[in-house]
Design an enzyme around this catalytic site. Structure first.
Site, PDB file in Angstrom:
ATOM      1  N   TYR A 108       0.395   0.244  10.040  1.00 48.59           N
ATOM      2  CA  TYR A 108       0.268  -0.226  11.424  1.00 48.59           C
ATOM      3  C   TYR A 108       0.099   0.941  12.389  1.00 48.59           C
ATOM      4  O   TYR A 108      -0.479   0.771  13.464  1.00 48.59           O
ATOM      5  CB  TYR A 108       1.465  -1.110  11.785  1.00 48.59           C
ATOM      6  CG  TYR A 108       1.536  -2.286  10.843  1.00 48.59           C
ATOM      7  CD1 TYR A 108       0.539  -3.254  10.865  1.00 48.59           C
ATOM      8  CD2 TYR A 108       2.524  -2.393   9.880  1.00 48.59           C
ATOM      9  CE1 TYR A 108       0.544  -4.301   9.967  1.00 48.59           C
ATOM     10  CE2 TYR A 108       2.540  -3.437   8.977  1.00 48.59           C
ATOM     11  CZ  TYR A 108       1.546  -4.391   9.020  1.00 48.59           C
ATOM     12  OH  TYR A 108       1.536  -5.420   8.123  1.00 48.59           O
ATOM     13  N   SER A 117      -9.073  -4.543  22.071  1.00 53.22           N
ATOM     14  CA  SER A 117      -8.577  -5.332  23.197  1.00 53.22           C
ATOM     15  C   SER A 117      -9.079  -4.806  24.535  1.00 53.22           C
ATOM     16  O   SER A 117      -8.968  -5.499  25.555  1.00 53.22           O
ATOM     17  CB  SER A 117      -7.035  -5.343  23.191  1.00 53.22           C
ATOM     18  OG  SER A 117      -6.551  -5.924  22.003  1.00 53.22           O
ATOM     19  N   HIS A 141       4.599   1.519   4.785  1.00 50.78           N
ATOM     20  CA  HIS A 141       4.023   0.300   5.352  1.00 50.78           C
ATOM     21  C   HIS A 141       3.913   0.363   6.871  1.00 50.78           C
ATOM     22  O   HIS A 141       2.870  -0.023   7.415  1.00 50.78           O
ATOM     23  CB  HIS A 141       4.761  -0.960   4.911  1.00 50.78           C
ATOM     24  CG  HIS A 141       3.859  -2.148   5.045  1.00 50.78           C
ATOM     25  ND1 HIS A 141       2.902  -2.468   4.116  1.00 50.78           N
ATOM     26  CD2 HIS A 141       3.705  -3.021   6.058  1.00 50.78           C
ATOM     27  CE1 HIS A 141       2.205  -3.505   4.539  1.00 50.78           C
ATOM     28  NE2 HIS A 141       2.674  -3.872   5.718  1.00 50.78           N
ATOM     29  N   THR A 186      -0.493 -11.251  13.681  1.00 50.66           N
ATOM     30  CA  THR A 186      -1.845 -10.734  13.454  1.00 50.66           C
ATOM     31  C   THR A 186      -2.875 -11.826  13.696  1.00 50.66           C
ATOM     32  O   THR A 186      -3.906 -11.603  14.353  1.00 50.66           O
ATOM     33  CB  THR A 186      -1.968 -10.200  12.019  1.00 50.66           C
ATOM     34  OG1 THR A 186      -0.917  -9.265  11.776  1.00 50.66           O
ATOM     35  CG2 THR A 186      -3.301  -9.513  11.810  1.00 50.66           C
ATOM     36  N   LYS A 188      -3.397 -12.468  17.402  1.00 54.11           N
ATOM     37  CA  LYS A 188      -4.305 -11.492  18.024  1.00 54.11           C
ATOM     38  C   LYS A 188      -5.765 -11.875  17.776  1.00 54.11           C
ATOM     39  O   LYS A 188      -6.595 -11.843  18.699  1.00 54.11           O
ATOM     40  CB  LYS A 188      -4.048 -10.101  17.443  1.00 54.11           C
ATOM     41  CG  LYS A 188      -2.921  -9.323  18.114  1.00 54.11           C
ATOM     42  CD  LYS A 188      -2.743  -7.990  17.404  1.00 54.11           C
ATOM     43  CE  LYS A 188      -1.717  -7.134  18.131  1.00 54.11           C
ATOM     44  NZ  LYS A 188      -2.228  -6.562  19.368  1.00 54.11           N
ATOM     45  N   SER A 203       4.393  17.633  13.455  1.00 54.14           N
ATOM     46  CA  SER A 203       3.403  17.402  14.508  1.00 54.14           C
ATOM     47  C   SER A 203       3.475  15.966  15.010  1.00 54.14           C
ATOM     48  O   SER A 203       3.474  15.712  16.221  1.00 54.14           O
ATOM     49  CB  SER A 203       2.009  17.707  13.957  1.00 54.14           C
ATOM     50  OG  SER A 203       1.022  17.190  14.801  1.00 54.14           O
ATOM     51  N   SER A 204       3.551  15.018  14.085  1.00 51.20           N
ATOM     52  CA  SER A 204       3.555  13.603  14.482  1.00 51.20           C
ATOM     53  C   SER A 204       4.794  13.266  15.301  1.00 51.20           C
ATOM     54  O   SER A 204       4.717  12.516  16.283  1.00 51.20           O
ATOM     55  CB  SER A 204       3.494  12.715  13.227  1.00 51.20           C
ATOM     56  OG  SER A 204       2.301  12.951  12.519  1.00 51.20           O
ATOM     57  N   ASP A 225      -1.287  14.308  33.567  1.00 52.20           N
ATOM     58  CA  ASP A 225      -1.183  14.909  32.234  1.00 52.20           C
ATOM     59  C   ASP A 225      -0.080  14.163  31.491  1.00 52.20           C
ATOM     60  O   ASP A 225       0.465  13.176  32.001  1.00 52.20           O
ATOM     61  CB  ASP A 225      -0.870  16.411  32.309  1.00 52.20           C
ATOM     62  CG  ASP A 225      -1.448  17.174  31.109  1.00 52.20           C
ATOM     63  OD1 ASP A 225      -1.247  16.696  29.976  1.00 52.20           O
ATOM     64  OD2 ASP A 225      -2.088  18.215  31.294  1.00 52.20           O
ATOM     65  N   TRP A 257      -1.694  10.087  -3.444  1.00 51.69           N
ATOM     66  CA  TRP A 257      -1.275  10.321  -2.055  1.00 51.69           C
ATOM     67  C   TRP A 257       0.142   9.835  -1.807  1.00 51.69           C
ATOM     68  O   TRP A 257       0.758  10.200  -0.825  1.00 51.69           O
ATOM     69  CB  TRP A 257      -2.256   9.674  -1.075  1.00 51.69           C
ATOM     70  CG  TRP A 257      -2.062   8.195  -0.850  1.00 51.69           C
ATOM     71  CD1 TRP A 257      -2.599   7.190  -1.584  1.00 51.69           C
ATOM     72  CD2 TRP A 257      -1.290   7.579   0.185  1.00 51.69           C
ATOM     73  NE1 TRP A 257      -2.202   5.977  -1.078  1.00 51.69           N
ATOM     74  CE2 TRP A 257      -1.404   6.187   0.013  1.00 51.69           C
ATOM     75  CE3 TRP A 257      -0.525   8.054   1.246  1.00 51.69           C
ATOM     76  CZ2 TRP A 257      -0.776   5.263   0.854  1.00 51.69           C
ATOM     77  CZ3 TRP A 257       0.112   7.138   2.081  1.00 51.69           C
ATOM     78  CH2 TRP A 257      -0.025   5.755   1.874  1.00 51.69           C
ATOM     79  N   HIS A 300      -8.377  12.879  -1.269  1.00 52.83           N
ATOM     80  CA  HIS A 300      -9.119  11.891  -0.479  1.00 52.83           C
ATOM     81  C   HIS A 300      -8.146  10.981   0.290  1.00 52.83           C
ATOM     82  O   HIS A 300      -8.285  10.802   1.503  1.00 52.83           O
ATOM     83  CB  HIS A 300     -10.004  11.044  -1.390  1.00 52.83           C
ATOM     84  CG  HIS A 300     -10.611   9.852  -0.705  1.00 52.83           C
ATOM     85  ND1 HIS A 300     -11.625   9.954   0.218  1.00 52.83           N
ATOM     86  CD2 HIS A 300     -10.311   8.527  -0.795  1.00 52.83           C
ATOM     87  CE1 HIS A 300     -11.941   8.747   0.665  1.00 52.83           C
ATOM     88  NE2 HIS A 300     -11.153   7.862   0.068  1.00 52.83           N
ATOM     89  N   ARG A 340      -7.226   1.075 -11.148  1.00 55.27           N
ATOM     90  CA  ARG A 340      -7.558   2.169 -10.248  1.00 55.27           C
ATOM     91  C   ARG A 340      -7.144   3.502 -10.879  1.00 55.27           C
ATOM     92  O   ARG A 340      -6.411   3.528 -11.868  1.00 55.27           O
ATOM     93  CB  ARG A 340      -6.867   1.968  -8.896  1.00 55.27           C
ATOM     94  CG  ARG A 340      -5.379   1.881  -9.007  1.00 55.27           C
ATOM     95  CD  ARG A 340      -4.714   1.285  -7.767  1.00 55.27           C
ATOM     96  NE  ARG A 340      -4.715   2.202  -6.644  1.00 55.27           N
ATOM     97  CZ  ARG A 340      -3.887   2.092  -5.595  1.00 55.27           C
ATOM     98  NH1 ARG A 340      -3.006   1.091  -5.558  1.00 55.27           N
ATOM     99  NH2 ARG A 340      -3.929   2.939  -4.612  1.00 55.27           N
ATOM    100  N   HIS A 357       7.129  -5.126  -0.658  1.00 52.61           N
ATOM    101  CA  HIS A 357       6.034  -5.882  -1.307  1.00 52.61           C
ATOM    102  C   HIS A 357       5.089  -4.935  -2.040  1.00 52.61           C
ATOM    103  O   HIS A 357       4.225  -5.386  -2.790  1.00 52.61           O
ATOM    104  CB  HIS A 357       5.310  -6.807  -0.303  1.00 52.61           C
ATOM    105  CG  HIS A 357       4.397  -6.132   0.674  1.00 52.61           C
ATOM    106  ND1 HIS A 357       4.127  -6.646   1.912  1.00 52.61           N
ATOM    107  CD2 HIS A 357       3.669  -4.996   0.600  1.00 52.61           C
ATOM    108  CE1 HIS A 357       3.282  -5.855   2.547  1.00 52.61           C
ATOM    109  NE2 HIS A 357       2.998  -4.859   1.768  1.00 52.61           N
ATOM    110  N   HIS A 358       5.253  -3.630  -1.821  1.00 56.97           N
ATOM    111  CA  HIS A 358       4.515  -2.645  -2.625  1.00 56.97           C
ATOM    112  C   HIS A 358       5.193  -2.426  -3.972  1.00 56.97           C
ATOM    113  O   HIS A 358       4.674  -1.686  -4.798  1.00 56.97           O
ATOM    114  CB  HIS A 358       4.448  -1.302  -1.887  1.00 56.97           C
ATOM    115  CG  HIS A 358       3.656  -1.361  -0.617  1.00 56.97           C
ATOM    116  ND1 HIS A 358       2.301  -1.166  -0.570  1.00 56.97           N
ATOM    117  CD2 HIS A 358       4.033  -1.608   0.659  1.00 56.97           C
ATOM    118  CE1 HIS A 358       1.879  -1.278   0.686  1.00 56.97           C
ATOM    119  NE2 HIS A 358       2.909  -1.551   1.448  1.00 56.97           N
ATOM    120  N   GLU A 382       3.248   2.925   8.344  1.00 56.71           N
ATOM    121  CA  GLU A 382       2.101   3.815   8.492  1.00 56.71           C
ATOM    122  C   GLU A 382       0.794   3.022   8.574  1.00 56.71           C
ATOM    123  O   GLU A 382      -0.135   3.395   9.309  1.00 56.71           O
ATOM    124  CB  GLU A 382       2.051   4.809   7.325  1.00 56.71           C
ATOM    125  CG  GLU A 382       0.808   5.674   7.231  1.00 56.71           C
ATOM    126  CD  GLU A 382       0.710   6.724   8.341  1.00 56.71           C
ATOM    127  OE1 GLU A 382       1.685   6.882   9.094  1.00 56.71           O
ATOM    128  OE2 GLU A 382      -0.358   7.365   8.446  1.00 56.71           O
TER     129      GLU A 382
END
Length: 619
Positions: free
Chosen positions: A261, A272, A257, A332, A335, A173-174, A108, A143, A79, A454, A306-307, A259
């Site tokens: 963003y 926006s 992290h 943030t 914004k 790919s990315s 293109d 994950w 998941h 969890r 911080h993780h 990721e």
């Protein structure tokens, strides 16, 4: 070339079915690749949603017996992996592909065949990952695959191998897409479109591409080290051999992290675009919003630990990452202030795109506030690995990304498919999803605070968790209902929807100056840009007394005279060869060798396919 010509206006009445299928398999058109990304991402989003529903059913009551512990481990691993890498990221990629060239006035992307290759590699990696269900070896280590849980000693079999190799394919790919869009945005903007005149969605996408190309190498290194540990007996993550398992956590979160963003900034860009259109005002403080997006990307690389407050890094490291985490809340918050300032005093139209944009702002504020709480190590230590964390990141990634992406779906659907989605069903979709989302995830804050960890597959009935778990499960099915409404809307619009005009929303940017859907070549004549809200000023002036900017009528252009990149089947074959090679690591070294040779052959043909100039001097 024949395929592209077949879809040029006025060239063929109706292509045959096989021609249509072949044209999709060999397309290098950025718009079609965007649609392929979008459809694939939505299918995997549904797969990840079904996995979530099964987990919620298991946890609806204490002592649940629907799923075994092993199956639950597999479902929460797939998941998370599916939603992050196969749903939200490619949904963003769908908009990058379709919208960016239109917004910058290009025909293109810079490397159309590389663009096609990145899609086929993505799809191949996604199918490889899900082939683990057929092989009976579904990934089951979470994950984020913490070491040394993922070593052979604790994870025998090929469960982790599917996850490890699948992510490496997806990373390829990315990276290809990231470099492609950086070059596209730098080199292919229309005349007059300076960086500060770029639309906000393109700007936020631009920041995301740098995050991709800088963050993915970290996870790639970690996965290669893990691959050597599992396949060749090295000991990069083995404490018994003197290694440090925290190396994995550092490498993973240096990627992980940013990721976050990578997933949220496209939604911020969409919001926006939507808010100015539906409040009929320019984006309040647009340059500040751009700088804030850049700062978010920059700070995103400085907060990974911080993780890891709970691993005992010491007071100096904890303090440094705590301060950095607090700092990232500043751009943030800027914004959010600017979005509210855009709405203030505007002629607001509460359409479906605006409702989803407002849903994004409100839910993201809640997710952001609970995130700022985790900047404090003592608070983080109380909440880490509890359901409070599950609530927090779903408010960010679902309440933020998914709501924002659906604002984009409703906003750009007329441009992509030429029909406006049914407004009443769109509003029903929003309200059912909004209610279901909060019923599902808000109670998880309570569950975390009263101690529910969890990643547990069941719980005893006397722990006080029964009621909120049941409520959360009911909410999950309400969310599922909202996507049924969306699919009904899509079916109804496809069947009976009226054709959309070029500019159904009275919008502001270049993509709305051309027909819906756009022709293959996008712009018959490349536009010249004088302002960020070029189209709006051309229609209404700048709002300070200047009249609308009228352009001289463009001379007619024969579409057949416009050179477009020809289709190619080598991206598809090269992607298949790459997956054949990598999957051979689980089957046979002979397959690895065969796949490797095929990959080299396809790479050579891909490279040399159009090395000679075509008639007219085009490549």
């Amino acid at each position: 070339m024949a395929t592209q010509v077949a879809f040029m206006p006025g060239t063929r009445a109706k292509p045959k079915t096989l021609e249509v299928i072949w044209s999709w398999l060999t397309t290098v058109d950025h718009k079609r690749i965007g649609i392929l990304y979008g459809v694939s991402a939505y299918v995997f989003f549904l797969v990840g949603g079904v996995e979530a529903l099964l987990m919620r059913l298991q946890l609806a009551r204490p002592d649940g017996t629907l799923l075994s512990a092993q199956t639950f481990n597999e479902l929460f691993t797939m998941h998370g992996t599916t939603m992050i890498f196969l749903a939200i990221m490619p949904m963003g990629a769908a908009f990058f592909n379709f919208i960016i060239p239109l917004q910058i006035g290009a025909r293109d992307v810079a490397f159309p065949r590389l663009n096609a290759l990145s899609y086929w590699v993505f799809l191949s990696g996604a199918l490889f990952l899900h082939s683990s269900f057929l092989a009976g070896s579904v990934p089951d280590a979470g994950w984020f695959g913490y070491a040394n849980l993922t070593t052979r000693q604790f994870s025998p079999g090929s469960h982790v191998d599917f996850w490890m190799l699948g992510l490496q394919i997806l990373g390829l790919s990315s990276l290809m897409a990231g470099f492609n869009f950086i070059v596209t945005i730098i080199n292919m903007r229309a005349p007059g479109m300076t960086l500060m005149r770029m639309p906000l969605f393109t700007w936020m996408s631009f920041v995301v591409q740098f995050l991709v190309v800088l963050a993915f190498p970290a996870i790639t290194v970690a996965l290669i080290l893990l691959m050597f540990d599992r396949f060749f007996g090295t000991l990069f993550f083995s404490p018994a051999a003197g290694a440090d398992p925290l190396l994995w956590q550092h490498l993973f979160w240096i990627f992980g992290h940013p990721e976050v963003y990578i997933l949220i900034l496209p939604a911020m860009g969409i919001v926006s675009e939507v808010l100015p259109t539906f409040s009929r005002k320019p984006l309040f403080g647009a340059p500040v919003v751009i700088y804030s997006g850049i700062m978010i990307g920059f700070f995103g690389f400085g907060v990974w630990s911080h993780h890891m407050f709970s691993v005992g890094m010491g007071p100096v490291a904890d303090s440094a990452f705590s301060i950095a985490t607090l700092l990232i809340a500043v751009p943030t918050g800027v914004k959010i202030f600017n979005w509210i300032g855009t709405l203030w005093g505007g002629a607001i139209r509460f359409t479906s795109p605006l409702l989803f944009a407002l849903g994004f702002i409100s839910m993201f504020i809640m997710g952001g506030l609970s995130g700022v709480m985790h900047a404090s190590p003592p608070v983080d230590l109380q909440q880490t690995d509890s359901y409070f964390i599950v609530a927090h990141f779903h408010y960010v990634l679902f309440g933020g990304s998914i709501f924002g992406l659906f604002a984009g779906v409703y906003y750009w659907w007329p441009k992509i498919f030429g029909k406006v989605l049914d407004e009443r069903l769109g509003q029903v979709h929003f309200w059912v999803m909004f209610i279901g989302f909060n019923v599902t995830f808000f109670p998880m804050h309570f569950l975390g605070l009263i101690g529910m960890p969890r990643r547990i597959y069941t719980y005893a009935p006397d722990l006080g968790w029964n009621f909120w778990n049941f409520v959360s499960t009911v909410g999950a099915f309400i969310i599922a209902l909202s996507f049924v409404v969306f699919m009904v809307n899509v079916a109804k619009t496809s069947r009976w929807g009226a054709p959309a005009p070029a500019d159904p929303w009275d919008a502001r940017t270049l993509e709305w100056t051309i027909s819906s859907p756009p022709p293959v070549y996008n712009f018959a004549i490349i536009p010249t840009v004088h302002d960020r809200d070029e189209f709006w000023i051309a229609k209404y002036g700048d709002g300070h007394g200047a009249p609308p900017r009228k352009s001289a009528p463009a001379p007619p252009v024969d579409p057949a005279s416009i050179h477009m990149p020809p289709p190619s089947y080598w991206p598809l074959l090269l992607a298949a060869a790459i997956v054949l090679t990598i999957s051979g690591l689980l089957i046979s070294m002979y397959q690895v060798i065969l796949g490797g040779l095929l990959t080299l052959y396809c790479m050579a043909r891909f490279m040399l396919e159009y090395h000679r100039p075509a008639p007219g001097g085009h490549h």
